[in-house]
Motif scaffolding. Structure first.
Motif, PDB file in Angstrom:
ATOM      1  N   MET A   1       0.850  -1.167   0.000  1.00  0.00           N
ATOM      2  CA  MET A   1       0.000   0.000   0.000  1.00  0.00           C
ATOM      3  C   MET A   1       0.895   1.229   0.000  1.00  0.00           C
ATOM      4  O   MET A   1       1.848   1.311   0.766  1.00  0.00           O
ATOM      5  CB  MET A   1      -0.893  -0.040   1.250  1.00  0.00           C
ATOM      6  CG  MET A   1      -1.754   1.172   1.395  1.00  0.00           C
ATOM      7  SD  MET A   1      -2.824   1.184   2.869  1.00  0.00           S
ATOM      8  CE  MET A   1      -3.555  -0.417   2.876  1.00  0.00           C
ATOM      9  N   ASP A   2       0.560   2.173  -0.855  1.00  0.00           N
ATOM     10  CA  ASP A   2       1.373   3.382  -0.894  1.00  0.00           C
ATOM     11  C   ASP A   2       0.964   4.328   0.242  1.00  0.00           C
ATOM     12  O   ASP A   2      -0.126   4.212   0.809  1.00  0.00           O
ATOM     13  CB  ASP A   2       1.249   4.072  -2.262  1.00  0.00           C
ATOM     14  CG  ASP A   2      -0.156   4.547  -2.547  1.00  0.00           C
ATOM     15  OD1 ASP A   2      -0.518   5.636  -2.058  1.00  0.00           O
ATOM     16  OD2 ASP A   2      -0.897   3.839  -3.258  1.00  0.00           O
ATOM     17  N   THR A   3       1.852   5.246   0.558  1.00  0.00           N
ATOM     18  CA  THR A   3       1.653   6.152   1.693  1.00  0.00           C
ATOM     19  C   THR A   3       0.409   7.009   1.533  1.00  0.00           C
ATOM     20  O   THR A   3      -0.340   7.207   2.490  1.00  0.00           O
ATOM     21  CB  THR A   3       2.894   7.047   1.874  1.00  0.00           C
ATOM     22  OG1 THR A   3       4.039   6.204   2.004  1.00  0.00           O
ATOM     23  CG2 THR A   3       2.774   7.909   3.110  1.00  0.00           C
ATOM     24  N   LYS A   4       0.157   7.507   0.319  1.00  0.00           N
ATOM     25  CA  LYS A   4      -1.000   8.374   0.083  1.00  0.00           C
ATOM     26  C   LYS A   4      -2.305   7.629   0.387  1.00  0.00           C
ATOM     27  O   LYS A   4      -3.181   8.160   1.063  1.00  0.00           O
ATOM     28  CB  LYS A   4      -0.989   8.866  -1.365  1.00  0.00           C
ATOM     29  CG  LYS A   4      -2.102   9.810  -1.691  1.00  0.00           C
ATOM     30  CD  LYS A   4      -2.008  10.283  -3.137  1.00  0.00           C
ATOM     31  CE  LYS A   4      -3.184  11.179  -3.482  1.00  0.00           C
ATOM     32  NZ  LYS A   4      -3.138  11.611  -4.872  1.00  0.00           N
ATOM     33  N   THR A   5      -2.412   6.413  -0.096  1.00  0.00           N
ATOM     34  CA  THR A   5      -3.610   5.610   0.158  1.00  0.00           C
ATOM     35  C   THR A   5      -3.729   5.283   1.640  1.00  0.00           C
ATOM     36  O   THR A   5      -4.822   5.362   2.222  1.00  0.00           O
ATOM     37  CB  THR A   5      -3.569   4.306  -0.665  1.00  0.00           C
ATOM     38  OG1 THR A   5      -3.451   4.638  -2.046  1.00  0.00           O
ATOM     39  CG2 THR A   5      -4.807   3.470  -0.445  1.00  0.00           C
ATOM     40  N   ALA A   6      -2.628   4.924   2.251  1.00  0.00           N
ATOM     41  CA  ALA A   6      -2.643   4.593   3.677  1.00  0.00           C
ATOM     42  C   ALA A   6      -3.130   5.772   4.509  1.00  0.00           C
ATOM     43  O   ALA A   6      -3.965   5.597   5.408  1.00  0.00           O
ATOM     44  CB  ALA A   6      -1.243   4.168   4.125  1.00  0.00           C
ATOM     45  N   LYS A   7      -2.659   6.963   4.213  1.00  0.00           N
ATOM     46  CA  LYS A   7      -3.091   8.153   4.955  1.00  0.00           C
ATOM     47  C   LYS A   7      -4.568   8.436   4.728  1.00  0.00           C
ATOM     48  O   LYS A   7      -5.261   8.891   5.636  1.00  0.00           O
ATOM     49  CB  LYS A   7      -2.244   9.359   4.566  1.00  0.00           C
ATOM     50  CG  LYS A   7      -0.850   9.298   5.154  1.00  0.00           C
ATOM     51  CD  LYS A   7      -0.037  10.519   4.797  1.00  0.00           C
ATOM     52  CE  LYS A   7       1.351  10.398   5.403  1.00  0.00           C
ATOM     53  NZ  LYS A   7       2.206  11.555   5.110  1.00  0.00           N
ATOM     54  N   ALA A   8      -5.044   8.155   3.516  1.00  0.00           N
ATOM     55  CA  ALA A   8      -6.451   8.401   3.209  1.00  0.00           C
ATOM     56  C   ALA A   8      -7.379   7.468   3.977  1.00  0.00           C
ATOM     57  O   ALA A   8      -8.486   7.865   4.354  1.00  0.00           O
ATOM     58  CB  ALA A   8      -6.695   8.258   1.710  1.00  0.00           C
ATOM     59  N   ILE A   9      -6.945   6.234   4.233  1.00  0.00           N
ATOM     60  CA  ILE A   9      -7.831   5.297   4.932  1.00  0.00           C
ATOM     61  C   ILE A   9      -7.623   5.269   6.449  1.00  0.00           C
ATOM     62  O   ILE A   9      -8.402   4.638   7.152  1.00  0.00           O
ATOM     63  CB  ILE A   9      -7.716   3.866   4.361  1.00  0.00           C
ATOM     64  CG1 ILE A   9      -6.333   3.290   4.605  1.00  0.00           C
ATOM     65  CG2 ILE A   9      -8.118   3.809   2.917  1.00  0.00           C
ATOM     66  CD1 ILE A   9      -6.245   1.820   4.302  1.00  0.00           C
ATOM     67  N   LEU A  10      -6.632   5.971   6.939  1.00  0.00           N
ATOM     68  CA  LEU A  10      -6.398   5.990   8.389  1.00  0.00           C
ATOM     69  C   LEU A  10      -7.623   6.424   9.194  1.00  0.00           C
ATOM     70  O   LEU A  10      -7.912   5.825  10.229  1.00  0.00           O
ATOM     71  CB  LEU A  10      -5.191   6.852   8.743  1.00  0.00           C
ATOM     72  CG  LEU A  10      -3.848   6.144   8.712  1.00  0.00           C
ATOM     73  CD1 LEU A  10      -2.725   7.124   9.028  1.00  0.00           C
ATOM     74  CD2 LEU A  10      -3.794   4.966   9.663  1.00  0.00           C
ATOM     75  N   GLN A  65      -1.831  -2.702   8.038  1.00  0.00           N
ATOM     76  CA  GLN A  65      -1.212  -2.379   6.747  1.00  0.00           C
ATOM     77  C   GLN A  65      -1.100  -0.870   6.570  1.00  0.00           C
ATOM     78  O   GLN A  65      -0.067  -0.363   6.119  1.00  0.00           O
ATOM     79  CB  GLN A  65      -2.048  -2.949   5.600  1.00  0.00           C
ATOM     80  CG  GLN A  65      -2.048  -4.433   5.502  1.00  0.00           C
ATOM     81  CD  GLN A  65      -2.997  -4.896   4.414  1.00  0.00           C
ATOM     82  OE1 GLN A  65      -2.920  -4.446   3.276  1.00  0.00           O
ATOM     83  NE2 GLN A  65      -3.902  -5.794   4.756  1.00  0.00           N
ATOM     84  N   ALA A  66      -2.161  -0.131   6.923  1.00  0.00           N
ATOM     85  CA  ALA A  66      -2.154   1.313   6.756  1.00  0.00           C
ATOM     86  C   ALA A  66      -1.132   1.973   7.680  1.00  0.00           C
ATOM     87  O   ALA A  66      -0.389   2.861   7.264  1.00  0.00           O
ATOM     88  CB  ALA A  66      -3.547   1.884   7.012  1.00  0.00           C
ATOM     89  N   ILE A  67      -1.087   1.519   8.918  1.00  0.00           N
ATOM     90  CA  ILE A  67      -0.148   2.092   9.879  1.00  0.00           C
ATOM     91  C   ILE A  67       1.294   1.830   9.411  1.00  0.00           C
ATOM     92  O   ILE A  67       2.133   2.728   9.453  1.00  0.00           O
ATOM     93  CB  ILE A  67      -0.393   1.534  11.280  1.00  0.00           C
ATOM     94  CG1 ILE A  67      -1.716   2.083  11.831  1.00  0.00           C
ATOM     95  CG2 ILE A  67       0.763   1.856  12.223  1.00  0.00           C
ATOM     96  CD1 ILE A  67      -2.194   1.422  13.104  1.00  0.00           C
ATOM     97  N   GLU A  68       1.557   0.619   8.969  1.00  0.00           N
ATOM     98  CA  GLU A  68       2.906   0.273   8.490  1.00  0.00           C
ATOM     99  C   GLU A  68       3.301   1.110   7.277  1.00  0.00           C
ATOM    100  O   GLU A  68       4.439   1.562   7.176  1.00  0.00           O
ATOM    101  CB  GLU A  68       2.969  -1.218   8.143  1.00  0.00           C
ATOM    102  CG  GLU A  68       4.329  -1.686   7.736  1.00  0.00           C
ATOM    103  CD  GLU A  68       5.374  -1.585   8.838  1.00  0.00           C
ATOM    104  OE1 GLU A  68       6.553  -1.367   8.512  1.00  0.00           O
ATOM    105  OE2 GLU A  68       5.024  -1.703  10.028  1.00  0.00           O
ATOM    106  N   ALA A  69       2.371   1.330   6.369  1.00  0.00           N
ATOM    107  CA  ALA A  69       2.682   2.095   5.160  1.00  0.00           C
ATOM    108  C   ALA A  69       2.916   3.580   5.460  1.00  0.00           C
ATOM    109  O   ALA A  69       3.615   4.250   4.695  1.00  0.00           O
ATOM    110  CB  ALA A  69       1.545   1.958   4.142  1.00  0.00           C
ATOM    111  N   CYS A  70       2.379   4.076   6.556  1.00  0.00           N
ATOM    112  CA  CYS A  70       2.567   5.494   6.922  1.00  0.00           C
ATOM    113  C   CYS A  70       3.889   5.730   7.639  1.00  0.00           C
ATOM    114  O   CYS A  70       4.295   6.872   7.829  1.00  0.00           O
ATOM    115  CB  CYS A  70       1.414   5.958   7.802  1.00  0.00           C
ATOM    116  SG  CYS A  70      -0.114   6.205   6.903  1.00  0.00           S
ATOM    117  N   ARG A  71       4.574   4.689   8.028  1.00  0.00           N
ATOM    118  CA  ARG A  71       5.844   4.862   8.756  1.00  0.00           C
ATOM    119  C   ARG A  71       6.941   5.285   7.841  1.00  0.00           C
ATOM    120  O   ARG A  71       7.092   5.088   6.747  1.00  0.00           O
ATOM    121  CB  ARG A  71       6.229   3.567   9.447  1.00  0.00           C
ATOM    122  CG  ARG A  71       5.321   3.276  10.603  1.00  0.00           C
ATOM    123  CD  ARG A  71       5.759   2.067  11.335  1.00  0.00           C
ATOM    124  NE  ARG A  71       4.778   1.830  12.406  1.00  0.00           N
ATOM    125  CZ  ARG A  71       4.791   0.786  13.146  1.00  0.00           C
ATOM    126  NH1 ARG A  71       5.683  -0.141  13.016  1.00  0.00           N
ATOM    127  NH2 ARG A  71       3.886   0.627  14.085  1.00  0.00           N
TER     128      ARG A  71
END
Length: 71
Positions: A1-10, A65-71
């Protein structure tokens, strides 16, 4: 998951009221597909349903997955 998508679903996965509801829905879908799987006679449908279940199980870890991608 890319960072932009991860931040959007947080906001979805960090909402303590809504995320558990999503998990309940995913569990329900897994059970429904498992029921279809028990009666499937075509090999291609069995493979397809197994893939659906695998993807739904992956969605159960969406928050991680989202938390990991935002790191």
């Amino acid at each position: 998951m890319d960072t932009k998508t991860a931040k959007a679903i947080l906001p979805l996965v960090n909402d303590p009221d809504r995320y558990p509801l999503l998990q309940v829905y995913i569990d329900m879908r897994i059970e429904t597909i498992r029921g279809y799987l028990e009666t499937a006679s075509e090999h291609s449908k069995v493979i397809s349903m197994q893939g659906e279940i695998a993807e739904l199980r992956r969605m159960l870890t969406l928050r991680e997955q989202a938390i990991e991608a935002c790191r």
